[in-house]
Design an enzyme around this catalytic site. Sequence first.
Site, PDB file in Angstrom:
ATOM      1  N   ASP A 149       2.045  18.398  12.706  1.00 28.34           N
ATOM      2  CA  ASP A 149       3.363  18.879  13.110  1.00 28.34           C
ATOM      3  C   ASP A 149       3.341  19.684  14.403  1.00 28.34           C
ATOM      4  OD1 ASP A 149       4.341  17.720  10.771  1.00 28.34           O
ATOM      5  OD2 ASP A 149       3.905  19.537   9.626  1.00 28.34           O
ATOM      6  N   LYS A 178       3.774  15.968  18.084  1.00 31.04           N
ATOM      7  CA  LYS A 178       3.242  14.690  18.603  1.00 31.04           C
ATOM      8  C   LYS A 178       4.370  13.706  18.895  1.00 31.04           C
ATOM      9  CE  LYS A 178       0.704  14.302  14.901  1.00 31.04           C
ATOM     10  NZ  LYS A 178       0.862  15.629  14.287  1.00 31.04           N
ATOM     11  N   GLY A 222       5.544  12.771   9.751  1.00 24.82           N
ATOM     12  CA  GLY A 222       6.963  12.946  10.048  1.00 24.82           C
ATOM     13  C   GLY A 222       7.056  13.408  11.481  1.00 24.82           C
ATOM     14  N   HIS A 223       7.595  12.563  12.352  1.00 24.09           N
ATOM     15  CA  HIS A 223       7.658  12.875  13.775  1.00 24.09           C
ATOM     16  C   HIS A 223       9.122  12.975  14.190  1.00 24.09           C
ATOM     17  CE1 HIS A 223       3.442  10.804  14.150  1.00 24.09           C
ATOM     18  NE2 HIS A 223       3.429  11.889  13.429  1.00 24.09           N
ATOM     19  N   GLN A 280      -1.018  13.204  11.715  1.00 24.92           N
ATOM     20  CA  GLN A 280      -1.806  14.327  11.181  1.00 24.92           C
ATOM     21  C   GLN A 280      -2.577  14.998  12.331  1.00 24.92           C
ATOM     22  OE1 GLN A 280      -2.207  11.109   9.103  1.00 24.92           O
ATOM     23  NE2 GLN A 280      -0.205  11.822   8.511  1.00 24.92           N
TER      24      GLN A 280
HETATM   25  P1  GDP Z   1       4.642  15.954  14.738  1.00 20.28           P
HETATM   26  O1  GDP Z   1       4.392  15.633  13.310  1.00 20.28           O
HETATM   27  O2  GDP Z   1       3.414  16.421  15.447  1.00 20.28           O
HETATM   28  O3  GDP Z   1       5.333  14.837  15.475  1.00 20.28           O
HETATM   29  O4  GDP Z   1       5.641  17.191  14.743  1.00 20.28           O
HETATM   30  P2  GDP Z   1       6.995  17.330  13.883  1.00 20.28           P
HETATM   31  O5  GDP Z   1       8.039  16.511  14.516  1.00 20.28           O
HETATM   32  O6  GDP Z   1       6.719  17.129  12.429  1.00 20.28           O
HETATM   33  O7  GDP Z   1       7.279  18.884  14.050  1.00 20.28           O
HETATM   34  C1  GDP Z   1       7.477  19.461  15.298  1.00 20.28           C
HETATM   35  C2  GDP Z   1       8.866  20.123  15.306  1.00 20.28           C
HETATM   36  O8  GDP Z   1       8.963  20.961  16.436  1.00 20.28           O
HETATM   37  C3  GDP Z   1      10.001  19.128  15.431  1.00 20.28           C
HETATM   38  O9  GDP Z   1      11.101  19.618  14.713  1.00 20.28           O
HETATM   39  C4  GDP Z   1      10.292  19.107  16.928  1.00 20.28           C
HETATM   40  O10 GDP Z   1      11.642  18.775  17.210  1.00 20.28           O
HETATM   41  C5  GDP Z   1      10.011  20.544  17.290  1.00 20.28           C
HETATM   42  N1  GDP Z   1       9.493  20.765  18.656  1.00 20.28           N
HETATM   43  C6  GDP Z   1       8.638  19.989  19.386  1.00 20.28           C
HETATM   44  N2  GDP Z   1       8.341  20.596  20.559  1.00 20.28           N
HETATM   45  C7  GDP Z   1       9.008  21.781  20.565  1.00 20.28           C
HETATM   46  C8  GDP Z   1       9.065  22.876  21.482  1.00 20.28           C
HETATM   47  O11 GDP Z   1       8.428  22.896  22.533  1.00 20.28           O
HETATM   48  N3  GDP Z   1       9.853  23.926  21.114  1.00 20.28           N
HETATM   49  C9  GDP Z   1      10.549  23.970  19.950  1.00 20.28           C
HETATM   50  N4  GDP Z   1      11.287  25.042  19.663  1.00 20.28           N
HETATM   51  N5  GDP Z   1      10.506  22.956  19.054  1.00 20.28           N
HETATM   52  C10 GDP Z   1       9.735  21.884  19.352  1.00 20.28           C
HETATM   53  P1  IMO Z   2       2.249  14.644  10.973  1.00 16.26           P
HETATM   54  O1  IMO Z   2       1.841  13.316  11.531  1.00 16.26           O
HETATM   55  C1  IMO Z   2       1.335  18.007   8.396  1.00 16.26           C
HETATM   56  C2  IMO Z   2      -1.047  17.169   4.822  1.00 16.26           C
HETATM   57  C3  IMO Z   2      -0.371  17.374   3.471  1.00 16.26           C
HETATM   58  C4  IMO Z   2      -1.560  17.793   2.637  1.00 16.26           C
HETATM   59  C5  IMO Z   2      -2.698  16.930   3.193  1.00 16.26           C
HETATM   60  C6  IMO Z   2      -2.974  15.663   2.402  1.00 16.26           C
HETATM   61  O2  IMO Z   2       3.715  14.815  10.829  1.00 16.26           O
HETATM   62  O3  IMO Z   2       1.595  15.751  11.710  1.00 16.26           O
HETATM   63  P2  IMO Z   2      -1.684  13.349   2.182  1.00 16.26           P
HETATM   64  O4  IMO Z   2      -0.300  13.043   1.663  1.00 16.26           O
HETATM   65  O5  IMO Z   2      -1.917  12.904   3.581  1.00 16.26           O
HETATM   66  O6  IMO Z   2      -2.762  12.904   1.245  1.00 16.26           O
HETATM   67  O7  IMO Z   2      -1.761  14.962   2.169  1.00 16.26           O
HETATM   68  O8  IMO Z   2      -2.307  16.576   4.514  1.00 16.26           O
HETATM   69  N1  IMO Z   2      -0.333  16.274   5.744  1.00 16.26           N
HETATM   70  C7  IMO Z   2       0.355  16.690   6.814  1.00 16.26           C
HETATM   71  N2  IMO Z   2       0.631  17.937   7.254  1.00 16.26           N
HETATM   72  N3  IMO Z   2       1.753  16.949   9.111  1.00 16.26           N
HETATM   73  C8  IMO Z   2       1.461  15.696   8.699  1.00 16.26           C
HETATM   74  O9  IMO Z   2       1.709  14.604   9.456  1.00 16.26           O
HETATM   75  C9  IMO Z   2       0.771  15.518   7.483  1.00 16.26           C
HETATM   76  N4  IMO Z   2       0.340  14.435   6.783  1.00 16.26           N
HETATM   77  C10 IMO Z   2      -0.339  14.913   5.735  1.00 16.26           C
HETATM   78  O10 IMO Z   2       0.611  18.377   3.544  1.00 16.26           O
HETATM   79  O11 IMO Z   2      -1.884  19.130   2.910  1.00 16.26           O
HETATM   80 MG    MG Z   3       5.178  16.054  11.450  1.00 16.99          MG
END
Ligand code: GDP
Ligand code: IMO
Ligand code: MG
Length: 429
Positions: free
Chosen positions: A13, A16, A40-41, A223
């Site tokens: 998270d 990415k 979850g992106h 991840q």
């Molecule tokens: P990912 O799994 O690495 O793709 O990240 P996620 O999308 O799960 O979580 C990142 C969260 O941070 C999302 O809600 C994005 O919209 C938000 N985000 C990304 N870059 C920034 C930033 O520079 N500032 C802020 N405030 N939010 C950001």
């Molecule tokens: P993105 O791509 C954050 C974590 C779960 C748990 C562990 C194992 O959005 O960064 P799993 O269901 O993969 O067997 O769970 O990994 N986990 C993540 N945490 N971002 C993710 O994906 C994750 N995908 C799995 O919370 O701790």
């Molecule tokens: Mg994510």
Amino acid sequence: MANVAVIGAQWGDEGKGKVVDWLASRADIVVRFQGGHNAGHTLVVGNQTYKLSLLPSGVVRGKLGIIGNGVVLDPQALLDEIARLGAQGVAVTPRNLRIAENVPLILPLHPALDRAREAARGAAKIGTTGRGIGPAYEDKVARRAIRLCDLAEPETLSAKLDELLRHHNTLLQGLGAEPFSKETLLAELLDLAPRLLAYAEPVWQRLDRARREGARILFEGAQAVMLDIDHGTYPFVTSSSTVAGNAAAGSGIAPSAIGRVLGIAKAYTTRVGAGPFPTELHDETGRLIGERGREFGTVTGRPRRCGWFDAALVRQAVKVGGIEALVLTKLDVLDGLPELKIGVGYEIAGRRFDHLPAAPGAQAAAQPIYETIEGWQGSTRGARSWADLPAAAIKYIRRIEELVEAPVMVLSTSPERDDTIVMRDPFAD
Ligand code: GDP
Ligand code: IMO
Ligand code: MG
């Protein structure tokens, strides 16, 4: 022209999705090579928010997306995601999405086993996303997975389901969960088959062609290094190899084609699920960061645990992940904090460590060693140029670069696609 691989440098998270969507404007193809719909992106473009789990983040830009063989694919989750995106005006069809014919599938018995096992673990649970990721990878390695190509051969599929169910129904019943019926599974899969097979192909051939034609390929990791099956905080990890090296094996391309490896890191640290987290904050600052950063899991809605930037951890991710440069995100969330801390190492049972050792007991006992650094008063939110950043924010970034032993190539200052500062073009040679 270099290709680029984007991987998470913390516990997921890091942003990415935003970074891949932003970089995709200069790529021709975006490839997912591991993980599944545990990812979850989130992409924010104007007043639209897109949440992607399986689809490569480049599809929103209209780029060709490829799901590689290293992914575990839940057919229903994929079709639901395609429908959701369609409702938001992004058409995903076999013209802009191709899926490796040898990708292993997640069947309904995988999440059932994932959840039954987590329940059996009680307090020792991993905190998985419950989506069947671990059990699906186990089946792949055990050579009993149903793969996408099997849907084209009903007799093969039927025989493979017999073997799969012999294993799974025994396990599920042992855990007190309901067994699955072969007839039902077979009928469900054969019903989905035509829609799924329309996307299937040997993607390695397309990638090989694209490479020879000089197309730019962007590899999108899910991840992160600290959730990697080998290098992460085992057993509190996911079940795939999240490092960039897996982009080659997980899509069927030469290791030399991976190109530049970018590690994405937040300006602080978060983690969802259980497991060690030395710089975690249990105080008001941790709560404030979570609230400002809207730190709730995209997939499960769980609040993310928050803490200070752990430079020792990211340095370790840089080394084992082959990360050449960082993209630092969410700097804006730290705006206005009077002082910031950076973890520079650990103390474990009276000894100093510059890295997190592998043993679970040591990881759980690790106490962070902090360096304190001055915060900034101005706002960095939405900044699009280096000159717009307060001096103390620049100092914070420079200190991170020194400690993690990698330069910050790109800075993200809000969820919005274009609120991004480029120090150096990641695609440049
Ligand atoms: P990912 O799994 O690495 O793709 O990240 P996620 O999308 O799960 O979580 C990142 C969260 O941070 C999302 O809600 C994005 O919209 C938000 N985000 C990304 N870059 C920034 C930033 O520079 N500032 C802020 N405030 N939010 C950001
Ligand atoms: P993105 O791509 C954050 C974590 C779960 C748990 C562990 C194992 O959005 O960064 P799993 O269901 O993969 O067997 O769970 O990994 N986990 C993540 N945490 N971002 C993710 O994906 C994750 N995908 C799995 O919370 O701790
Ligand atoms: Mg994510």
